[in-house]
Design an enzyme around this catalytic site. Structure first.
Site, short mmCIF file in Angstrom:
data_model
loop_
_atom_site.label_atom_id
_atom_site.label_comp_id
_atom_site.label_asym_id
_atom_site.label_seq_id
_atom_site.Cartn_x
_atom_site.Cartn_y
_atom_site.Cartn_z
N ILE A 106 1.09 -1.44 -0.04
CA ILE A 106 0.07 0.00 -0.01
C ILE A 106 0.93 1.28 0.10
O ILE A 106 0.44 2.08 -0.46
CB ILE A 106 -0.93 0.17 1.28
CG1 ILE A 106 -1.99 0.95 1.02
CG2 ILE A 106 -0.09 0.11 2.48
CD1 ILE A 106 -2.98 1.08 -0.22
N GLU A 164 -7.80 -2.12 5.52
CA GLU A 164 -7.73 -2.41 6.95
C GLU A 164 -6.30 -3.50 6.94
O GLU A 164 -6.03 -3.88 5.79
CB GLU A 164 -8.91 -3.32 7.37
CG GLU A 164 -9.31 -4.08 5.99
CD GLU A 164 -8.52 -5.46 5.47
OE1 GLU A 164 -7.73 -5.98 6.37
OE2 GLU A 164 -8.41 -5.47 4.33
N GLY A 306 -5.88 -6.85 0.66
CA GLY A 306 -6.51 -5.85 1.48
C GLY A 306 -5.53 -4.68 1.57
O GLY A 306 -5.03 -4.22 0.49
N GLU A 307 -5.46 -4.09 2.70
CA GLU A 307 -4.48 -2.75 2.94
C GLU A 307 -4.97 -1.68 2.04
O GLU A 307 -4.22 -0.53 1.92
CB GLU A 307 -3.19 -3.14 2.35
CG GLU A 307 -2.41 -4.24 3.10
CD GLU A 307 -1.19 -4.50 2.78
OE1 GLU A 307 -0.46 -3.79 1.87
OE2 GLU A 307 -0.42 -5.26 3.18
N ALA A 308 -6.30 -1.73 1.70
CA ALA A 308 -6.85 -0.62 0.63
C ALA A 308 -6.02 -0.55 -0.79
O ALA A 308 -5.88 0.26 -1.53
CB ALA A 308 -6.71 0.74 1.06
#
Length: 340
Positions: A106, A164, A306-308
């Site tokens: 990210i 997240e 995930g992690e945006a």
């Protein structure tokens, strides 16, 4: 603006009532601009829709992406003791440290997309309770997590990206989706971080057990987040709600952030009108959530990090949409004969 303070279940529910709408006259003006640009009508497909969507929520004929904030919330889950993840819960804190030193995916994607990254760790040394034996959080804990999400949203953001980090949170997301939309636990549970067959069975049983335990008490969005959510999921819901009150468009990431935000529709079916879903996760439940909230993800790249990360990649598409919308000449300006 409404006082965005969460002190109780009722104060959270009150913020879900009377939500702001997009500004219709900017939608109309942006639509008219699209029809006047030097291209056949509709020829840029969803890029045109994105530009008009942002115009309505930002209240600008020419929307901007000068101040995009990516918010990544991190939390730990007691349900990991049930063997639902391929990684131990310590990895959550280790990955937060990796974010801080710029070593995660990210970090690179936000740099490429031109977004400011904020990572908010939520009591990582105190995992929420195992929701197969009781509620994940008390009312007070849930309020505090929601408030953390609200407080993380800047007043002047053009767009918010929500992501997240939390070992075990695909299990929590599946339980949240089950409580919000029904269907069967098997419709929502996937492999997450890559669990083996035993881990998959443990995830499925955890969601089934949670469903049986909490079903009668999951009446509202707050109930769902409190009983089977995690701090990071509750914070994402809070950030989504805060962005709505500030008319800031939101780009959701994959399964977890979409499930967390979608919990809001239990109390208000229109709660995600200001949101786009960035990409279609390979987690099977994500496609079903997208269908339930009537949103088509912008991308399908086989992602499940995930992690945006998907939201950051989608931001580059959004910037392309606005580059065309804002920068193209109209037929009149270019001296080109239109097809009218």
């Amino acid at each position: 603006m409404t006082n965005l303070k969460i002190t109780s279940h009722s104060s959270f529910s009150a913020l879900l009532e009377g939500l702001p709408s997009p500004q219709q006259h900017f939608i109309d003006e942006a639509t008219q601009r699209q029809s006047a640009l030097t291209k056949p009508p509709g020829s840029l497909g969803r890029l045109e829709e994105i530009a008009v969507f942002l115009a309505g929520w930002q209240g600008k004929l020419k929307p901007t992406t000068d101040n995009v904030h990516c918010l990544v919330f991190a939390g730990n889950h007691g349900v990991t003791r049930k063997g639902v993840s391929a990684f131990p819960s310590e990895v959550t804190e280790q990955m937060v440290a990796n974010f801080a030193t710029g070593g995660a995916a990210i970090n690179q994607l936000c740099a490429a997309a031109g977004a400011t990254l904020d990572v908010i760790a939520l009591d990582l040394d105190q995992p929420v309770a195992d929701f197969t034996s009781g509620p994940a959080m008390s009312d007070e804990e849930c309020c505090a997590a929601i408030q953390a999400g609200i407080d993380a949203v800047p007043e002047d953001a053009d767009i918010i990206l929500l992501g997240e980090m939390g070992i075990g949170n695909t299990t929590s997301a599946a339980a949240v989706a089950q409580a919000t939309f029904g269907c069967f636990p098997s419709d929502w549970v996937g492999r997450g971080t890559g669990v083996d067959d035993n881990g998959f069975k443990a995830k499925l049983k955890a969601v089934e057990d949670a469903h049986l335990l909490h079903l009668s008490s999951q009446i509202s969005s707050f109930d769902i987040l409190r009983t089977v959510g995690g701090r990071e999921l509750a914070a994402i819901a809070g950030a989504t709600l805060a962005a709505r009150h500030k008319r800031i468009p939101v780009i959701l990431d994959g399964l977890i952030s979409t499930a967390a935000a979608a919990a809001l529709v239990k109390s208000n079916p229109d709660a995600l009108d200001h949101c786009l879903i960035s990409h279609l996760s390979v987690e099977p439940g994500h496609k079903l959530i997208a269908e339930k909230v009537h949103k088509k993800p912008l991308l399908d790249l086989g992602m499940r990090l995930g992690e945006a990360s998907g939201a950051a990649v989608a931001l580059m598409i959004i910037k392309s949409a606005l580059a065309a919308h804002n920068g193209m000449a109209t037929f009149k300006e270019a001296g080109v004969t239109s097809g009218d």
